[in-house]
Design an enzyme around this catalytic site. Sequence first.
Site, PDB file in Angstrom:
ATOM      1  N   GLU A 144      80.579  57.623  61.733  1.00  0.00           N
ATOM      2  CA  GLU A 144      80.604  58.600  62.818  1.00  0.00           C
ATOM      3  C   GLU A 144      81.689  59.609  62.488  1.00  0.00           C
ATOM      4  O   GLU A 144      82.869  59.365  62.698  1.00  0.00           O
ATOM      5  CB  GLU A 144      80.875  57.935  64.168  1.00  0.00           C
ATOM      6  CG  GLU A 144      80.712  58.920  65.316  1.00  0.00           C
ATOM      7  CD  GLU A 144      80.985  58.311  66.676  1.00  0.00           C
ATOM      8  OE1 GLU A 144      80.524  58.888  67.674  1.00  0.00           O
ATOM      9  OE2 GLU A 144      81.656  57.277  66.743  1.00  0.00           O
ATOM     10  N   ALA A 155      87.183  61.742  70.532  1.00  0.00           N
ATOM     11  CA  ALA A 155      88.313  60.950  70.037  1.00  0.00           C
ATOM     12  C   ALA A 155      88.381  60.929  68.511  1.00  0.00           C
ATOM     13  O   ALA A 155      88.737  59.922  67.904  1.00  0.00           O
ATOM     14  CB  ALA A 155      88.234  59.532  70.581  1.00  0.00           C
ATOM     15  N   HIS A 210      78.156  64.497  68.541  1.00  0.00           N
ATOM     16  CA  HIS A 210      79.376  65.313  68.517  1.00  0.00           C
ATOM     17  C   HIS A 210      79.019  66.722  68.055  1.00  0.00           C
ATOM     18  O   HIS A 210      79.587  67.256  67.101  1.00  0.00           O
ATOM     19  CB  HIS A 210      80.425  64.670  67.607  1.00  0.00           C
ATOM     20  CG  HIS A 210      81.028  63.430  68.186  1.00  0.00           C
ATOM     21  ND1 HIS A 210      82.103  63.463  69.043  1.00  0.00           N
ATOM     22  CD2 HIS A 210      80.682  62.129  68.047  1.00  0.00           C
ATOM     23  CE1 HIS A 210      82.415  62.222  69.394  1.00  0.00           C
ATOM     24  NE2 HIS A 210      81.557  61.394  68.812  1.00  0.00           N
ATOM     25  N   ASN A 234      76.994  62.433  75.886  1.00  0.00           N
ATOM     26  CA  ASN A 234      78.428  62.460  75.594  1.00  0.00           C
ATOM     27  C   ASN A 234      78.689  63.211  74.300  1.00  0.00           C
ATOM     28  O   ASN A 234      77.976  63.054  73.305  1.00  0.00           O
ATOM     29  CB  ASN A 234      78.987  61.039  75.512  1.00  0.00           C
ATOM     30  CG  ASN A 234      78.818  60.273  76.815  1.00  0.00           C
ATOM     31  OD1 ASN A 234      78.114  59.273  76.880  1.00  0.00           O
ATOM     32  ND2 ASN A 234      79.445  60.764  77.868  1.00  0.00           N
ATOM     33  N   ASP A 289      79.668  51.467  71.729  1.00  0.00           N
ATOM     34  CA  ASP A 289      80.674  52.426  71.248  1.00  0.00           C
ATOM     35  C   ASP A 289      82.069  51.844  71.483  1.00  0.00           C
ATOM     36  O   ASP A 289      83.034  52.563  71.756  1.00  0.00           O
ATOM     37  CB  ASP A 289      80.522  53.785  71.933  1.00  0.00           C
ATOM     38  CG  ASP A 289      81.328  54.900  71.253  1.00  0.00           C
ATOM     39  OD1 ASP A 289      81.713  54.719  70.081  1.00  0.00           O
ATOM     40  OD2 ASP A 289      81.586  55.932  71.898  1.00  0.00           O
TER      41      ASP A 289
END
Length: 403
Positions: A144, A155, A210, A234, A289
Amino acid sequence: MRDSMRDSTREGRTVLSGARVVQPAGTVEDARLTVADGRIASVAPRAAAAGPDDPAGTDPAGTDLGGHWIVPGFVDIHVHGAGGASFSGGTHEQARTVIDTHRGHGTTTMLASTVTGDLDELARQAGVLAELAEDGELAGIHFEGPFISPHRCGAHQPALLRDPAPADVRKLVEAGRGQTRMLTLAPELPGGLDSVRLLADSGVIAAVGHTDSSYDAVRDAVEAGATVATHLFNAMPALGHRAPGPVAALLEDERVTVELIDDGVHLHPAVLQLAFRRAGRGRVAFITDAMGAAGMGDGRYPLGPMEVEVRDGVARLADGGSIAGSTLTLDSAFRRAVTVDGLAVADVVDALSATPAKLLGAYDRIGSLEPGKDADLVVLDADFALAGVMRKGAWILEPGTAG
């Protein structure tokens, strides 16, 4: 229950009687499930299975699990840590702690997810994780980052992000020694679509996440071979009525499996239910996650090069406050999905087991309780609390010993 446990295993066979066993064709009430040599041997109604032709007929009692559910072992395709440890720690010891912690909560199969870092460090971590995958302890590696948007980094450390140049993507794929199974990237970045094609051609799952992509850019990525939405909603633009963004593109395409984090923090129940209804049970994979605080208490924990503070079970970056993964385990996700979200048990089983197993190309071995498959199973009580975990026919948590 513990007394009957002593007689439930004979000559490598385990008999579990009386529970509701959830199978693809439906739930078998008052069932008798037989395990032999680490695999599911048979599942049938207890009354029918007690006849002389049943392979477990010599042991009609077995372990009495009346009032319980038996479901397939959970499959987590996106998990970073647990037990105070992290896959990004880059050691066998930390990885084993993560694996053992999640197994104790019903996750019998998992990918090891890394966090954005220097390419050489990520390649080193991949070498450690590849060994565990080669030994059958992991289902593979999920990178990721670092090929994600600085506008939606969450993060992940912004200074370490980079565009998905195909040569760099290939370096990480090869560092996994055939065990790289998935890589999350932002397809709108330079090199994004070429890297999606490279991943698809290499047999690696290309996941969109992301990302600050538009609706059209994500559609292009799916056409290029992307098949997973990394934690849908998200770290991506919200669904808009004039600019639908990545959420709409990922939800509408039947080729895409959408990850959802059902912890009550990442998604409002109404949003989760909307996504579940739109995608359908065959396209949703519940994930954790999870970071190092899963299975632990509040405090400070590392997440790659970042530090995370956990308060009241919610993980946020110590510097900045962004949500930083979760403290979720999949047994809690199962219970919440049924008791809070109101989803059908069979639908939740698909999202936690069958769908991710199919995504990994492993449904011939795991993901359902059918004869011939690995005896990976989870026992839940009448309130859907964890009561037992079995992996490949061996108890990790025996019913009657939880708590």
